[in-house]
Design an enzyme around this catalytic site. Structure first.
Site, PDB file in Angstrom:
ATOM      1  N   ARG A 195      51.094  52.814  56.118  1.00  0.00           N
ATOM      2  CA  ARG A 195      49.962  52.406  56.956  1.00  0.00           C
ATOM      3  C   ARG A 195      49.761  50.904  56.827  1.00  0.00           C
ATOM      4  O   ARG A 195      49.899  50.350  55.732  1.00  0.00           O
ATOM      5  CB  ARG A 195      48.688  53.142  56.552  1.00  0.00           C
ATOM      6  CG  ARG A 195      48.774  54.633  56.789  1.00  0.00           C
ATOM      7  CD  ARG A 195      47.449  55.357  56.555  1.00  0.00           C
ATOM      8  NE  ARG A 195      47.677  56.801  56.661  1.00  0.00           N
ATOM      9  CZ  ARG A 195      48.098  57.564  55.648  1.00  0.00           C
ATOM     10  NH1 ARG A 195      48.291  57.043  54.451  1.00  0.00           N
ATOM     11  NH2 ARG A 195      48.299  58.856  55.826  1.00  0.00           N
ATOM     12  N   GLU A 219      58.414  53.471  59.332  1.00  0.00           N
ATOM     13  CA  GLU A 219      57.436  53.662  60.400  1.00  0.00           C
ATOM     14  C   GLU A 219      56.125  53.031  59.954  1.00  0.00           C
ATOM     15  O   GLU A 219      55.599  53.372  58.889  1.00  0.00           O
ATOM     16  CB  GLU A 219      57.222  55.157  60.648  1.00  0.00           C
ATOM     17  CG  GLU A 219      56.107  55.466  61.658  1.00  0.00           C
ATOM     18  CD  GLU A 219      55.783  56.964  61.784  1.00  0.00           C
ATOM     19  OE1 GLU A 219      56.149  57.737  60.869  1.00  0.00           O
ATOM     20  OE2 GLU A 219      55.172  57.353  62.782  1.00  0.00           O
ATOM     21  N   ASN A 264      46.167  52.305  62.538  1.00  0.00           N
ATOM     22  CA  ASN A 264      45.004  53.004  63.090  1.00  0.00           C
ATOM     23  C   ASN A 264      44.033  51.971  63.641  1.00  0.00           C
ATOM     24  O   ASN A 264      43.528  51.133  62.890  1.00  0.00           O
ATOM     25  CB  ASN A 264      44.349  53.839  61.980  1.00  0.00           C
ATOM     26  CG  ASN A 264      45.240  54.997  61.543  1.00  0.00           C
ATOM     27  OD1 ASN A 264      45.706  55.779  62.376  1.00  0.00           O
ATOM     28  ND2 ASN A 264      45.506  55.100  60.253  1.00  0.00           N
ATOM     29  N   GLU A 322      62.190  47.019  47.035  1.00  0.00           N
ATOM     30  CA  GLU A 322      63.247  46.611  46.119  1.00  0.00           C
ATOM     31  C   GLU A 322      64.427  46.118  46.931  1.00  0.00           C
ATOM     32  O   GLU A 322      64.866  46.776  47.861  1.00  0.00           O
ATOM     33  CB  GLU A 322      63.671  47.813  45.255  1.00  0.00           C
ATOM     34  CG  GLU A 322      64.769  47.495  44.255  1.00  0.00           C
ATOM     35  CD  GLU A 322      65.176  48.713  43.410  1.00  0.00           C
ATOM     36  OE1 GLU A 322      65.153  49.842  43.955  1.00  0.00           O
ATOM     37  OE2 GLU A 322      65.494  48.532  42.234  1.00  0.00           O
TER      38      GLU A 322
END
Lengths: 149, 149
Positions: free
Chosen positions: A9, A61, A65, A127
């Site tokens: 997110r 992804e 929001n 990483e």
């Protein structure tokens, strides 16, 4: 059965995309859902890309929001159950140099010519692993860690 | 540049591996570091596997930090910046049926024949996405959500 993506997110998609692009990822596709008030943006490393517009072999992804109008976006913090996303890079020094030049912190510099850690603006640890090992090189060899990752 | 893995921390590796194996993942390799008191275990979906013993195209890395002798292992909670890992499955009903039969909760059942969410024992959310869409089918079509994911 096949791995598709890891979803994170983001409080500010442009800021995260800017970071991921300096890292070397490319935006593959995005989907805006005005009714659900969210945007999904998929990015992938060059070595995972398929034909333009097609799903890549492995993607990250970003979920944004949309905040309530007039309000600030949600801010996100991390938990210990998630560790990091890892990418193989061709030249870990070049990648870290590019990130530093753009103002990002190398939390764990590649002192050993093999491994480094950086973080997205929302604190997702990434990483970087060198393909093979490069000879130790300054300024990295004597660069201290910064914070946690 | 290429995606390698997503690392998650596990308080009980056997319990997490048991869950991921019912899901359909296979252990690819593991590395014990007695000096550092940690174990790394890599698993991958069948569609991402390369030759036996070789790194898979996309892996999930489990990090198990050995507890101090006589003490309980660290327990892990989540944060909002991380969302989930997503895998494509050939038959989402069969996958969810297998998980339920083994006693796991389907937090978001595949009511639409396309998407489901489950969670690892340490609360890492996993999204299952059907290749295409299956016709809605009971008991899934009328199964309620459980908790968050």
């Amino acid at each position: 059965m096949k791995y598709l993506h890891t979803m994170i997110r983001v409080s500010d998609p442009d800021r995260t995309i800017a970071f991921l692009e300096v890292l070397g990822l490319k935006e593959v596709r995005r989907m805006e859902n005005a009714a659900g008030r969210f945007t999904l943006i998929f990015l992938a490393a060059p070595g995972d890309l398929n034909a333009p517009g097609e799903r890549a072999e492995a993607e990250v992804e970003l979920t944004y929001n949309w905040p309530t109008e007039g309000e600030a976006p949600e801010t996100y913090t991390g938990g210990r159950n998630f560790g990091h996303l890892a990418y193989r890079v061709d030249d870990i020094y070049a990648t870290c140099e590019r990130l530093m030049a753009a103002g990002y912190t190398i939390h764990r510099p590649p002192r050993d010519g093999h491994m480094a850690f950086v973080k997205t603006p929302d604190g997702i640890s990434i990483e970087l692993l060198q393909e093979g090992v490069l000879p130790p090189q300054e300024p990295w060899a004597s660069m201290a860690n910064t914070g946690t990752w």
